[in-house]
Design an enzyme around this catalytic site. Structure first.
Site, PDB file in Angstrom:
ATOM      1  CG  ASN B 390      -2.065   1.000   1.045  1.00 33.78           C
ATOM      2  OD1 ASN B 390      -1.986   1.909   0.226  1.00 33.78           O
ATOM      3  ND2 ASN B 390      -3.111   0.866   1.817  1.00 33.78           N
ATOM      4  CG  ASP B 391       2.184   2.718   3.716  1.00 31.91           C
ATOM      5  OD1 ASP B 391       1.084   3.275   3.564  1.00 31.91           O
ATOM      6  OD2 ASP B 391       2.544   2.178   4.763  1.00 31.91           O
TER       7      ASP B 391
END
Lengths: 100, 464
Positions: B390-391
């Site tokens: 995600n990040d």
């Protein structure tokens, strides 16, 4: 040992430390950190030295606790680093498979 | 043992450590390097039992020491062997913490010992104060990083009102009591100082965001090295000075390299504690629509793609889906699709962590493409499959100044034709930031456990 001798050793070791890891690929950051972590487990030697000299109950118990903690750091550190690096050894074999 | 023999063997151990670090910096020699380090450590530990002693002063506690070592081995080895590779970063943090704790204890005992003959010399007092402060900070700080990584507590920065003043006050207190110890000696000042240093370690690490935790581990590692060097000074042991300094120096360089790979400023990470403001709540809580798809939709997208890039993240490792993702990649490759893995330098929880995890699943090394090489290829990529990451693909790192990951280089997956996210839920990533890309029109979400979802995609693909 004179303070000057100690200072010399300290400074030279700093330069060696800088030099040996200056070019390391990101892939190896984690194993290198873990390996360096295991090396500072050498405080075990210090812990044994103080335990070896300890006479009072307080000194003995603190230094024996230090021996336990330092052993965990050193032995565990080298074993986990080896496990990480073991993962990489499959590489040449994998390459051959693809070449086929 | 003869004094000279003892010193020469100690020197040999120190050389082993230099060779170990040198070996660990190159993939080819890394494993051998680690073994050389272990050999050096073993040598040093064995010879210290035969250290020359002043006449009439026998060895004390030898049996207890041996039992303590045996106990340490019984705890450390199984922990290191059984730990899942996904949880390895927190184990390293914990090992580092106990090392720091050991150094603080060694310095304390030697301080008690030296104090018997009156007040120790100022140089010894300074080295002791340094070791106890940094060792205690490293110990409690490592415990907090362990809890963050193990998700026993929130991974977000913990910031409380006036937090920076509390931290600054604690630091002043630590240094003040340090001065007190140096000025007056005695046990009470040392005890107070140790307690404050433990508190400082906790406060220092709490405001660090999840993404910066590896940098902090590396830094605490370097600090622990320096405490070992300082206790070496007090104990007059050249080996401890050399080994500790080596770790301190190489650890500092490594911390800088890591910070650079993550696009973080080391200064910002360190002094984040003093500058952190309570984070604005991200995401307004409104329900926004996302496009979610079925495994069949995903299989069709993949089947007709020319080029697919798989972006693995920590979620993949948690679900133990490395093998399934490899099966999918092999299947696609057999269908003539060009498959590659886009590896972000900090995919997983530490730099290089993902390479370790994928190597474990026998993914061919040449399919692993580093970020700088894979980024220019995204415009020619039809489908990006983001598995549990995600990040590292969050455009907020480029577009939202002030967010915790701002400035971190990311994989530009939004340049590709389609993006598929395999996610457990809409929960934000480790750094706790909403990802705008999830709401993008070209994004398809496949909810569920990464391994389950991948297995379903694989069988859908086989059925096509």
């Amino acid at each position: 040992m004179t303070t000057m001798a100690i200072l010399t050793i300290f400074l030279l070791a700093i330069f060696v430390g800088f030099e040996v890891v200056s070019k390391v690929s990101t892939t190896l950051h984690t194993p290198l950190m873990s390996g360096a972590n295991a090396i500072h487990g050498i405080i075990l030697v210090g812990a044994i030295i103080v335990a070896d000299n300890a006479t009072s109950t307080l000194e003995t118990s603190l230094s024996i606790l230090a021996v336990v903690l330092a052993t965990i750091n050193m032995v565990g550190g080298f074993v986990v680093t080896d496990r990480m690096l073991e993962m990489f050894k499959g590489k040449p074999k994998a390459k051959k498979e693809v070449a086929k | 043992m003869n004094h000279n023999v003892y010193d020469v063997l100690g020197l040999a151990a120190a050389v082993c450590f230099i060779l170990a670090l040198k070996g660990l910096s190159t993939p080819k020699t890394a494993r051998r390097g680690n073994l050389i380090g272990a050999a050096g450590a073993t040598l040093a530990t064995v010879i210290v039992f035969f250290a020359p002693r002043p006449a009439g002063d026998p060895h004390h506690n030898t049996l207890l020491i041996l039992l303590a070592i045996a106990f340490g081995v019984l705890v450390g080895v199984p922990a290191a062997r059984k730990i899942q590779m996904t949880q390895m970063p927190q184990l390293v943090a914990l090992f580092n913490g106990v090392g720091g704790g050991a150094a603080a204890l060694v310095a304390t005992v030697e301080y008690l010992n030296l104090s018997k003959d009156g007040k120790p010399s100022t140089a010894n007092l300074v080295a002791t104060v340094f070791t106890v402060i940094v060792g205690c900070t490293s110990f409690s700080g490592s415990v907090i990083t362990f809890m963050k990584l193990q998700e026993l507590m929130t991974t977000r920065p913990v910031v409380f009102p006036a937090g920076r003043f509390v931290i600054a006050a604690t630091l002043v207190g630590v240094l003040g009591t340090g001065g007190w110890v140096i000025a007056s000696g005695g046990n009470t000042p040392l005890l107070v100082m140790g307690g404050l240093a433990l508190l400082f370690g906790v406060l220092f690490v709490l405001p660090v965001g999840g993404a910066d935790v590896p940098i902090v581990i590396s830094l605490l590692n370097a600090f622990t090295g320096l405490t070992v060097a300082a206790s070496g000074y007090v104990l007059q042991s050249t080996l401890l000075i050399v080994a500790g300094t080596l770790v301190g120096a190489s650890g500092t360089i490594l911390t800088r390299l890591m910070a650079a790979a993550m696009g973080r400023s080391l200064f910002g990470t360190l002094f984040g504690a003093f500058t952190a403001k309570p984070q604005e709540a991200t995401g307004t809580g409104e329900v926004r629509s996302v496009k979610s798809g079925s495994p069949d939709d995903v299989a069709i997208l993949l089947n007709y793609a020319q080029r697919v890039v798989i972006v693995p993240g920590f979620g993949l490792a948690v679900a133990q889906a490395q093998h399934t993702v490899r099966e999918l990649a092999d299947l696609l490759a057999a269908k003539g699709v060009d498959v590659a893995y886009g590896i972000h330098p900090v995919a997983g929880r530490m730099p290089g962590h993902m390479n370790v995890l994928l190597a474990e699943a026998n993914v061919p090394y040449e399919q692993l493409v580093e970020m700088d090489e894979v980024n220019p290829t995204f415009p020619q990529t039809d489908v990006v499959l983001v598995v549990g990451a995600n990040d590292v693909v969050n455009p907020a790192a480029k577009t939202t100044p002030g967010c915790p990951i701002y400035g971190m280089p990311i994989l530009d997956v939004s340049e590709a034709g389609n993006v598929i996210f395999l996610k457990r839920s809409m929960r934000p990533g480790f750094a706790g930031i909403e990802n705008e890309l999830l709401y993008d029109a070209k994004t398809t979400l496949l909810f569920g456990d990464a391994k389950d979802s991948l297995t379903k995609v694989v069988s859908a693909l086989k059925a096509l």
